[in-house]
Design a protein around this motif. Structure first.
Motif, PDB file in Angstrom:
ATOM      1  N   LEU A 106      55.870   8.218 -45.744  1.00  0.00           N
ATOM      2  CA  LEU A 106      56.975   7.542 -45.057  1.00  0.00           C
ATOM      3  C   LEU A 106      56.741   7.533 -43.548  1.00  0.00           C
ATOM      4  CD1 LEU A 106      60.037   8.998 -47.028  1.00  0.00           C
ATOM      5  CD2 LEU A 106      58.490   7.132 -47.656  1.00  0.00           C
TER       6      LEU A 106
ATOM      7  N   VAL B 193      53.177   4.622 -47.570  1.00  0.00           N
ATOM      8  CA  VAL B 193      54.284   4.636 -48.525  1.00  0.00           C
ATOM      9  C   VAL B 193      54.618   6.057 -48.968  1.00  0.00           C
ATOM     10  CG1 VAL B 193      54.928   3.938 -50.868  1.00  0.00           C
ATOM     11  CG2 VAL B 193      53.868   2.286 -49.328  1.00  0.00           C
TER      12      VAL B 193
ATOM     13  N   HIS C 123      68.976  -1.722 -49.173  1.00  0.00           N
ATOM     14  CA  HIS C 123      68.427  -2.426 -48.014  1.00  0.00           C
ATOM     15  C   HIS C 123      69.495  -3.078 -47.145  1.00  0.00           C
ATOM     16  CE1 HIS C 123      63.956  -2.861 -49.438  1.00  0.00           C
ATOM     17  NE2 HIS C 123      64.393  -1.626 -49.451  1.00  0.00           N
TER      18      HIS C 123
ATOM     19  N   THR D 106      65.747   3.986 -46.732  1.00  0.00           N
ATOM     20  CA  THR D 106      65.696   3.206 -47.973  1.00  0.00           C
ATOM     21  C   THR D 106      65.558   4.103 -49.195  1.00  0.00           C
ATOM     22  OG1 THR D 106      63.272   2.906 -47.904  1.00  0.00           O
ATOM     23  CG2 THR D 106      64.634   1.235 -46.801  1.00  0.00           C
TER      24      THR D 106
ATOM     25  N   ILE E 208      51.539   1.139 -43.026  1.00  0.00           N
ATOM     26  CA  ILE E 208      52.741   1.776 -43.554  1.00  0.00           C
ATOM     27  C   ILE E 208      52.319   2.718 -44.677  1.00  0.00           C
ATOM     28  CG2 ILE E 208      55.075   1.418 -44.423  1.00  0.00           C
ATOM     29  CD1 ILE E 208      54.413  -0.049 -41.752  1.00  0.00           C
TER      30      ILE E 208
ATOM     31  N   GLU F  98      60.193   4.062 -38.906  1.00  0.00           N
ATOM     32  CA  GLU F  98      59.977   5.142 -39.866  1.00  0.00           C
ATOM     33  C   GLU F  98      61.306   5.665 -40.404  1.00  0.00           C
ATOM     34  OE1 GLU F  98      55.776   7.099 -38.342  1.00  0.00           O
ATOM     35  OE2 GLU F  98      57.633   7.656 -37.308  1.00  0.00           O
TER      36      GLU F  98
ATOM     37  N   ASP G 131      58.956  -1.213 -49.379  1.00  0.00           N
ATOM     38  CA  ASP G 131      58.609  -1.000 -47.976  1.00  0.00           C
ATOM     39  C   ASP G 131      58.133  -2.293 -47.321  1.00  0.00           C
ATOM     40  OD1 ASP G 131      59.323   1.614 -48.247  1.00  0.00           O
ATOM     41  OD2 ASP G 131      57.286   2.417 -48.264  1.00  0.00           O
TER      42      ASP G 131
ATOM     43  N   ILE H 286      50.535  -2.428 -46.084  1.00  0.00           N
ATOM     44  CA  ILE H 286      51.366  -1.449 -46.779  1.00  0.00           C
ATOM     45  C   ILE H 286      50.435  -0.599 -47.641  1.00  0.00           C
ATOM     46  CG2 ILE H 286      53.447  -1.092 -48.135  1.00  0.00           C
ATOM     47  CD1 ILE H 286      53.874  -2.882 -45.664  1.00  0.00           C
TER      48      ILE H 286
ATOM     49  N   ASP I 145      57.613   1.084 -54.733  1.00  0.00           N
ATOM     50  CA  ASP I 145      57.616   1.614 -53.369  1.00  0.00           C
ATOM     51  C   ASP I 145      56.919   0.676 -52.394  1.00  0.00           C
ATOM     52  OD1 ASP I 145      58.866   3.716 -54.568  1.00  0.00           O
ATOM     53  OD2 ASP I 145      57.306   5.199 -54.156  1.00  0.00           O
TER      54      ASP I 145
ATOM     55  N   ILE J 220      62.587   3.313 -43.019  1.00  0.00           N
ATOM     56  CA  ILE J 220      61.924   3.506 -44.309  1.00  0.00           C
ATOM     57  C   ILE J 220      62.500   4.719 -45.034  1.00  0.00           C
ATOM     58  CG2 ILE J 220      59.733   4.054 -45.428  1.00  0.00           C
ATOM     59  CD1 ILE J 220      58.336   2.472 -43.207  1.00  0.00           C
TER      60      ILE J 220
END
Length: 213
Positions: free
Chosen positions: A159, A156, A200, A195, A154, A189, A56, A127, A52, A192
């Motif tokens: 999200l 994870v 991707h 994903t 970010i 956001e 990200d 991240i 993850d 993300i």
């Protein structure tokens, strides 16, 4: 130094002098670690990053670069680069960017970026998985002291992106980037979240369509 070595706990802030900290960074046991130092305390991050975090990291990198290309914004990005203000601060953010006026501030051939010599990055991104509390706390203080202009976290797990504009040694939350003008945090956001449902390449195509509007 031997006493400090025996007490080292990773992913925690530990009191140490600058010279003790530098010796720790040179220890071969921590070759794959990330290091942070802020005014007499240091942190070693050894946590496994996992899928993850890595995913990200990749999509945010792609999104920032793509936005800069589409909007004609001058940008140079760096992964896990070390920024050092000798004796006071050290940081290795997941992502960092020099944008517009400072885009060429650091020449090729530079190893550790000395903030005694060069300007700080414009944007820093961490991240956050297991490190979220620290990213929102001591690291935010660190980046405020280093006088970066913008700091994103970010999350994870949730999200979401917690973004701060930094000025006058403080910071405040933002929902639209100031250093990447008109880039809405909500749009990143959404990327993300996408994903978690598709690959991707498809998310990248969606981002391109959004940025071209």
């Amino acid at each position: 130094m031997s006493n400090l070595q025996a007490k080292i706990k990773t992913d925690s802030w530990i009191n140490a002098t600058w010279s003790e900290y530098i010796q720790i960074t040179e220890n071969s046991d921590y070759q794959k670690a990330k290091f942070y130092y802020n005014k007499g305390k240091f942190r070693i991050e050894m946590s496994p990053l996992g899928n993850d975090h890595a995913s990200d990291h990749n999509i945010i990198t792609y999104a920032i670069n793509l936005y800069a290309v589409v909007k004609g914004i001058n940008l140079n990005g760096k992964d896990n680069c070390t920024y050092r203000k000798t004796g006071y601060q050290d940081a290795q953010p997941d992502l960092s960017y020099y944008i517009e006026d400072t885009v060429d501030a650091v020449p090729y051939g530079t190893s550790i970026i000395s903030l005694d010599e060069f300007s700080p990055p414009t944007l820093v991104v961490e991240i956050a998985n297991s490190s979220l509390a620290d990213d929102k706390g001591e690291k935010k203080n660190l980046y405020e002291d280093l006088q970066v202009k913008e700091y994103w976290i970010i999350d994870v797990n949730k999200l979401e992106i917690i973004a701060f504009a930094i000025e006058n040694e403080g910071s405040h939350r933002i929902r639209e980037s100031q250093v990447l003008p008109k880039l809405e945090i909500a749009l990143l956001e959404e990327a993300i979240r996408k994903t978690r449902q598709t690959n991707h390449s498809k998310v990248g195509l969606w981002l391109l369509e959004q940025f071209q509007k």
